[in-house]
Design an enzyme around this catalytic site. Sequence first.
Site, PDB file in Angstrom:
ATOM      1  CB  ALA A 122      -0.939  -0.063   1.295  1.00  0.00           C
ATOM      2  CE  LYS A 123      -0.889   4.833  -5.058  1.00  0.00           C
ATOM      3  NZ  LYS A 123      -1.927   5.540  -6.004  1.00  0.00           N
ATOM      4  NE  ARG A 124      -3.690   2.020   4.744  1.00  0.00           N
ATOM      5  CZ  ARG A 124      -4.216   1.132   3.888  1.00  0.00           C
ATOM      6  NH1 ARG A 124      -4.339   1.666   2.549  1.00  0.00           N
ATOM      7  NH2 ARG A 124      -4.813   0.055   4.282  1.00  0.00           N
TER       8      ARG A 124
END
Length: 277
Positions: free
Chosen positions: A238-240
Amino acid sequence: MSIVTRFAPSPNGMLHLGHAYAAIVAHDLAQARGGRFLLRIEDIDGARSQPELPDAFRADLAWLGLKWEEVPAQSTRLADYAEAAVRLESEGLLYRCVCTRTEIVAAARVAGLEGPIYPGTCKGRAVDLALPHVLRLDVAEALRYTGPLVWVDEMAGEQAARPELLGDVVLVRKDEPASYHLAATLDDAADGVTLVTRGRDLFTASHVHRLLQALLGLALPVWHHHPLLLDEQGRKLAKRRGSPAVADLRLAGGDGLLLAQQLRLRRFPAGISLERA
């Protein structure tokens, strides 16, 4: 009839290996069946959308050896989303909701619902339109309108549509012209997508999208929900969470064609694995 697939990233962060794998799956399915592979930029995520990122996405895909046709970005389609929302609201299928995320989680817990599923607090009651609000789909009413529905996933077979699993989802957000559910469904139909490829984490969302297709008279595609790439803790990339960016590998002089081939063979870098069935 040849198939049409698509890869539709949001420019709110760099592509990671999970995105690369998803793009390769969609690309290769189209190539194997003599079809078309589309790129669509989903750029209506408010201030989180970074206008410089689509060029990085294109560079990443080219580095991986993929070829695509680009279709209009979501930001060019706002009138289509608004028109669909007006139509659904005029048919009594949307209602306004002023609940905050914290209120929704608390109410869902009291109602014994798993996850932040909306318990229908604002359904059937007058709300202050001066307050920030969203438009939610009245799923029960919508199903009375359509009757039972089915859809087909290439991996899991025929499915009875169960959009109630996600509750009364938001279709028009407070800060954006449309939710993912409404925008992606309309976009796939407008782009002629016949095979919707995406990760298994979005399997339940496809129940909602099947309902929207029926309500709006849209063409029915087939779905292909593929497994996800996981990190060392077994979480999806995930980007986050700062999952390693494809651009970092590209700019470091890596071999994109080799990486793509390794992903096709399910040979992943250390610490990354493929979700099990």
